[in-house]
Design a protein around this motif. Structure first.
Motif, PDB file in Angstrom:
ATOM      1  N   PRO A 158      11.207 -11.478  16.055  1.00 55.13           N
ATOM      2  CA  PRO A 158       9.762 -11.600  16.235  1.00 55.13           C
ATOM      3  C   PRO A 158       8.947 -11.386  14.952  1.00 55.13           C
ATOM      4  CG  PRO A 158      10.454  -9.432  16.949  1.00 55.13           C
ATOM      5  CD  PRO A 158      11.706 -10.188  16.576  1.00 55.13           C
ATOM      6  N   CYS A 159       9.540 -10.790  13.929  1.00 53.75           N
ATOM      7  CA  CYS A 159       8.753 -10.430  12.743  1.00 53.75           C
ATOM      8  C   CYS A 159       8.300 -11.642  11.932  1.00 53.75           C
ATOM      9  CB  CYS A 159       9.544  -9.474  11.846  1.00 53.75           C
ATOM     10  SG  CYS A 159       9.779  -7.859  12.625  1.00 53.75           S
ATOM     11  N   HIS A 160       9.229 -12.504  11.558  1.00 57.73           N
ATOM     12  CA  HIS A 160       8.864 -13.645  10.700  1.00 57.73           C
ATOM     13  C   HIS A 160       9.439 -14.967  11.197  1.00 57.73           C
ATOM     14  CE1 HIS A 160       8.645 -10.010   8.086  1.00 57.73           C
ATOM     15  NE2 HIS A 160       7.446 -10.517   7.903  1.00 57.73           N
ATOM     16  N   GLY A 161       9.957 -14.972  12.436  1.00 57.60           N
ATOM     17  CA  GLY A 161      10.400 -16.223  13.038  1.00 57.60           C
ATOM     18  C   GLY A 161      11.815 -16.661  12.715  1.00 57.60           C
ATOM     19  N   SER A 162      12.652 -15.804  12.164  1.00 59.13           N
ATOM     20  CA  SER A 162      14.040 -16.200  11.900  1.00 59.13           C
ATOM     21  C   SER A 162      14.769 -16.456  13.211  1.00 59.13           C
ATOM     22  CB  SER A 162      14.776 -15.108  11.118  1.00 59.13           C
ATOM     23  OG  SER A 162      14.248 -14.997   9.819  1.00 59.13           O
ATOM     24  N   LYS A 163      15.701 -17.441  13.176  1.00 56.52           N
ATOM     25  CA  LYS A 163      16.499 -17.794  14.349  1.00 56.52           C
ATOM     26  C   LYS A 163      17.959 -17.867  13.932  1.00 56.52           C
ATOM     27  CE  LYS A 163      12.845 -20.485  16.581  1.00 56.52           C
ATOM     28  NZ  LYS A 163      12.694 -19.735  17.808  1.00 56.52           N
ATOM     29  N   PHE A 164      18.826 -17.387  14.835  1.00 49.76           N
ATOM     30  CA  PHE A 164      20.260 -17.361  14.565  1.00 49.76           C
ATOM     31  C   PHE A 164      20.994 -17.997  15.742  1.00 49.76           C
ATOM     32  CE2 PHE A 164      18.154 -13.752  12.638  1.00 49.76           C
ATOM     33  CZ  PHE A 164      18.606 -13.770  11.325  1.00 49.76           C
ATOM     34  N   LYS A 165      22.052 -18.796  15.468  1.00 51.51           N
ATOM     35  CA  LYS A 165      22.814 -19.482  16.511  1.00 51.51           C
ATOM     36  C   LYS A 165      23.612 -18.464  17.328  1.00 51.51           C
ATOM     37  CE  LYS A 165      23.335 -23.712  13.879  1.00 51.51           C
ATOM     38  NZ  LYS A 165      24.297 -24.608  13.192  1.00 51.51           N
ATOM     39  N   ILE A 166      23.627 -18.652  18.671  1.00 54.58           N
ATOM     40  CA  ILE A 166      24.356 -17.722  19.536  1.00 54.58           C
ATOM     41  C   ILE A 166      25.869 -17.875  19.400  1.00 54.58           C
ATOM     42  CG2 ILE A 166      22.481 -17.545  21.217  1.00 54.58           C
ATOM     43  CD1 ILE A 166      24.179 -19.360  23.089  1.00 54.58           C
ATOM     44  N   SER A 167      26.338 -19.001  18.849  1.00 57.86           N
ATOM     45  CA  SER A 167      27.773 -19.253  18.753  1.00 57.86           C
ATOM     46  C   SER A 167      28.437 -18.523  17.601  1.00 57.86           C
ATOM     47  CB  SER A 167      28.041 -20.754  18.625  1.00 57.86           C
ATOM     48  OG  SER A 167      27.373 -21.265  17.486  1.00 57.86           O
ATOM     49  N   ASP A 168      27.710 -18.384  16.466  1.00 56.15           N
ATOM     50  CA  ASP A 168      28.347 -17.750  15.301  1.00 56.15           C
ATOM     51  C   ASP A 168      27.405 -16.849  14.496  1.00 56.15           C
ATOM     52  OD1 ASP A 168      26.721 -19.650  14.108  1.00 56.15           O
ATOM     53  OD2 ASP A 168      28.367 -20.783  13.207  1.00 56.15           O
ATOM     54  N   GLY A 169      26.157 -16.699  14.931  1.00 55.03           N
ATOM     55  CA  GLY A 169      25.199 -15.838  14.235  1.00 55.03           C
ATOM     56  C   GLY A 169      24.623 -16.443  12.966  1.00 55.03           C
ATOM     57  N   SER A 170      24.945 -17.689  12.680  1.00 54.49           N
ATOM     58  CA  SER A 170      24.441 -18.317  11.455  1.00 54.49           C
ATOM     59  C   SER A 170      22.951 -18.603  11.569  1.00 54.49           C
ATOM     60  CB  SER A 170      25.209 -19.612  11.167  1.00 54.49           C
ATOM     61  OG  SER A 170      25.001 -20.547  12.214  1.00 54.49           O
ATOM     62  N   VAL A 171      22.301 -18.742  10.410  1.00 52.97           N
ATOM     63  CA  VAL A 171      20.862 -18.978  10.369  1.00 52.97           C
ATOM     64  C   VAL A 171      20.563 -20.382  10.895  1.00 52.97           C
ATOM     65  CG1 VAL A 171      18.827 -19.130   8.884  1.00 52.97           C
ATOM     66  CG2 VAL A 171      20.602 -17.427   8.399  1.00 52.97           C
ATOM     67  N   ALA A 172      19.664 -20.462  11.891  1.00 53.87           N
ATOM     68  CA  ALA A 172      19.245 -21.740  12.450  1.00 53.87           C
ATOM     69  C   ALA A 172      17.841 -22.094  11.988  1.00 53.87           C
ATOM     70  CB  ALA A 172      19.295 -21.684  13.975  1.00 53.87           C
ATOM     71  N   GLY A 173      17.106 -21.117  11.426  1.00 55.99           N
ATOM     72  CA  GLY A 173      15.757 -21.378  10.945  1.00 55.99           C
ATOM     73  C   GLY A 173      15.076 -20.086  10.519  1.00 55.99           C
ATOM     74  N   GLY A 174      14.035 -20.260   9.702  1.00 56.13           N
ATOM     75  CA  GLY A 174      13.241 -19.118   9.287  1.00 56.13           C
ATOM     76  C   GLY A 174      13.645 -18.567   7.933  1.00 56.13           C
ATOM     77  N   PRO A 175      13.041 -17.485   7.545  1.00 54.99           N
ATOM     78  CA  PRO A 175      13.270 -16.959   6.197  1.00 54.99           C
ATOM     79  C   PRO A 175      14.546 -16.124   6.037  1.00 54.99           C
ATOM     80  CG  PRO A 175      11.626 -15.622   7.323  1.00 54.99           C
ATOM     81  CD  PRO A 175      11.958 -16.775   8.234  1.00 54.99           C
ATOM     82  N   ALA A 176      15.322 -15.890   7.092  1.00 54.20           N
ATOM     83  CA  ALA A 176      16.520 -15.062   6.960  1.00 54.20           C
ATOM     84  C   ALA A 176      17.482 -15.694   5.955  1.00 54.20           C
ATOM     85  CB  ALA A 176      17.201 -14.891   8.306  1.00 54.20           C
ATOM     86  N   PRO A 177      18.001 -14.903   4.976  1.00 49.51           N
ATOM     87  CA  PRO A 177      18.873 -15.455   3.945  1.00 49.51           C
ATOM     88  C   PRO A 177      20.339 -15.576   4.349  1.00 49.51           C
ATOM     89  CG  PRO A 177      18.454 -13.156   3.477  1.00 49.51           C
ATOM     90  CD  PRO A 177      17.658 -13.506   4.696  1.00 49.51           C
ATOM     91  N   SER A 178      20.773 -14.827   5.378  1.00 47.19           N
ATOM     92  CA  SER A 178      22.195 -14.827   5.732  1.00 47.19           C
ATOM     93  C   SER A 178      22.368 -14.644   7.234  1.00 47.19           C
ATOM     94  CB  SER A 178      22.925 -13.722   4.967  1.00 47.19           C
ATOM     95  OG  SER A 178      22.330 -12.465   5.212  1.00 47.19           O
ATOM     96  N   PRO A 179      23.577 -14.949   7.757  1.00 45.25           N
ATOM     97  CA  PRO A 179      23.807 -14.836   9.199  1.00 45.25           C
ATOM     98  C   PRO A 179      23.822 -13.381   9.670  1.00 45.25           C
ATOM     99  CG  PRO A 179      25.847 -15.401   8.063  1.00 45.25           C
ATOM    100  CD  PRO A 179      24.754 -15.422   7.042  1.00 45.25           C
ATOM    101  N   LEU A 180      23.727 -13.202  10.981  1.00 51.54           N
ATOM    102  CA  LEU A 180      23.880 -11.874  11.566  1.00 51.54           C
ATOM    103  C   LEU A 180      25.341 -11.456  11.424  1.00 51.54           C
ATOM    104  CD1 LEU A 180      21.835 -12.268  14.896  1.00 51.54           C
ATOM    105  CD2 LEU A 180      21.118 -11.106  12.797  1.00 51.54           C
ATOM    106  N   GLU A 181      25.556 -10.184  11.127  1.00 46.38           N
ATOM    107  CA  GLU A 181      26.918  -9.672  10.975  1.00 46.38           C
ATOM    108  C   GLU A 181      27.600  -9.663  12.340  1.00 46.38           C
ATOM    109  OE1 GLU A 181      29.192  -5.472   9.937  1.00 46.38           O
ATOM    110  OE2 GLU A 181      27.069  -5.667   9.505  1.00 46.38           O
TER     111      GLU A 181
END
Length: 195
Positions: A158-181
């Motif tokens: 909710p902070c800056h709109g980053s989105k991560f794929k539910i299948s592998d945690g990779s970045v799907a959009g937004g300012p996040a630089p890396s996938p979720l661990e």
């Protein structure tokens, strides 16, 4: 003769009589309490206590706050000729009790094509395809905010709109630089355990 005009014999007899009276009254109270308890254990329903009586769960034992001596001062119960009753075998379980006790989620709690956020554990568990469970940290890699929702196949911050794929945690959009661990989980029966 004593100063009050009674003999020592009379004082001893008087003390024994008072002591006997106290024990008799205490014994009667104990008998009443045990009788009341017996009525409860038989399953008999009672609607009210008799007037002036003390409920069985509030009654004090006949000896008050000073229990009788234990150990060598009391006789031990004689041994019984009856064999000791053995405990019944515990029912068979689907998964080891340790894993069931450590489980923090049930597979039924995780929707297919979605997931669930566990804020206290700071993790997200997803089920991208039926029976395939994944676990990721719930902390966004952009600014350290905790992700807040899962929709449309993504985990959303909710902070800056980053989105991560539910299948592998990779970045799907937004300012996040890396996938979720990714976090390791074990699925045992219908329990999900964080490894």
């Amino acid at each position: 003769m004593n100063v009050d005009g009674t003999s020592e014999q009379e004082q001893v007899t008087s003390a024994l009589t008072r002591r006997g009276l106290v024990f008799a009254v205490g014994g009667a109270g104990l008998a009443a309490a045990l009788t009341a308890c017996t009525g409860y254990s038989s399953g008999a329903a009672t609607s009210a206590e008799p007037p002036g009586s003390v409920p069985a769960d509030q009654a004090k034992p006949a000896w008050g706050d000073n229990p009788p001596p234990t150990g060598d001062a009391q006789a031990e119960a004689p041994p019984s000729d009856e064999p000791e009753e053995q405990p019944a075998d515990p029912p068979a379980e689907e998964e080891p009790p340790a894993q069931a006790a450590n489980a923090f989620a049930k597979t039924a709690d995780i929707p297919e094509g979605g997931g669930k956020i566990f804020e206290a554990e700071k993790v997200v568990i997803t089920q991208p395809t039926p029976g395939n469970f994944k676990c990721f940290t719930a902390v966004c890699t952009h600014a350290g905010c905790t992700v807040a929702s899962i929709s449309g196949g993504t985990i959303n911050c909710p902070c800056h709109g980053s989105k991560f794929k539910i299948s592998d945690g990779s970045v799907a959009g937004g300012p996040a630089p890396s996938p979720l661990e990714e976090k390791q989980i074990t699925v045992s029966g219908d329990n999900i355990v964080l490894a």
